[in-house]
Design a protein around this motif. Sequence first.
Motif, PDB file in Angstrom:
ATOM      1  N   ASN A  90       0.824  -1.218   0.000  1.00 51.03           N
ATOM      2  CA  ASN A  90       0.000   0.000   0.000  1.00 51.03           C
ATOM      3  C   ASN A  90       0.856   1.265   0.000  1.00 51.03           C
ATOM      4  O   ASN A  90       0.519   2.245  -0.668  1.00 51.03           O
ATOM      5  N   GLN A  94       0.812   4.230  -2.945  1.00 45.97           N
ATOM      6  CA  GLN A  94      -0.015   5.261  -2.319  1.00 45.97           C
ATOM      7  C   GLN A  94      -0.608   6.251  -3.321  1.00 45.97           C
ATOM      8  O   GLN A  94      -1.750   6.692  -3.154  1.00 45.97           O
ATOM      9  N   LEU A  97      -3.574   4.523  -4.999  1.00 43.75           N
ATOM     10  CA  LEU A  97      -4.667   4.350  -4.048  1.00 43.75           C
ATOM     11  C   LEU A  97      -5.332   5.676  -3.689  1.00 43.75           C
ATOM     12  O   LEU A  97      -6.509   5.711  -3.339  1.00 43.75           O
TER      13      LEU A  97
END
Length: 146
Positions: A90, A94, A97
């Motif tokens: 993640n 980033q 996302l």
Amino acid sequence: MLPSRLLRQALPRPAPSFGYSTAGPAMEEKPVESSIRAKLLQALQPLHLEVHNESSMHAVPRGSETHFKVVIASQRFAGLPLLRRHRLVNEILQAELAGPVHALSIQAKTPQQWEENQSVSQSPGCLGGSKHDPHRATKLGGQGLG
């Protein structure tokens, strides 16, 4: 492909295998999918990497890049609990996302775990309310599911 200087530094291991989920030739790849693949290759130097665009399984316009599944085996995961592996992926992704990617499924394994079990779990069907919304076609501009 990893730069040759990184390949020389790597421990002896089987040749990397990289799964590609695009239906057509590599030239037709989508920018978000390509970005995800490039960032994970650079940061985690995986033994195995698959990036699947699963957007067509959801109520989004045809050609969307919003839902992805990543299957990755990297030595960087050795000694890390599953939650920390997911957080690492993640962190690397980033920007995606925070922008175009709505959902990311991650299967993160060490190379040893991958060699012992190369199965990839199937993603469940979309259960979101919008998929069953009678006004879905209008909201998607008449494009329907792709």
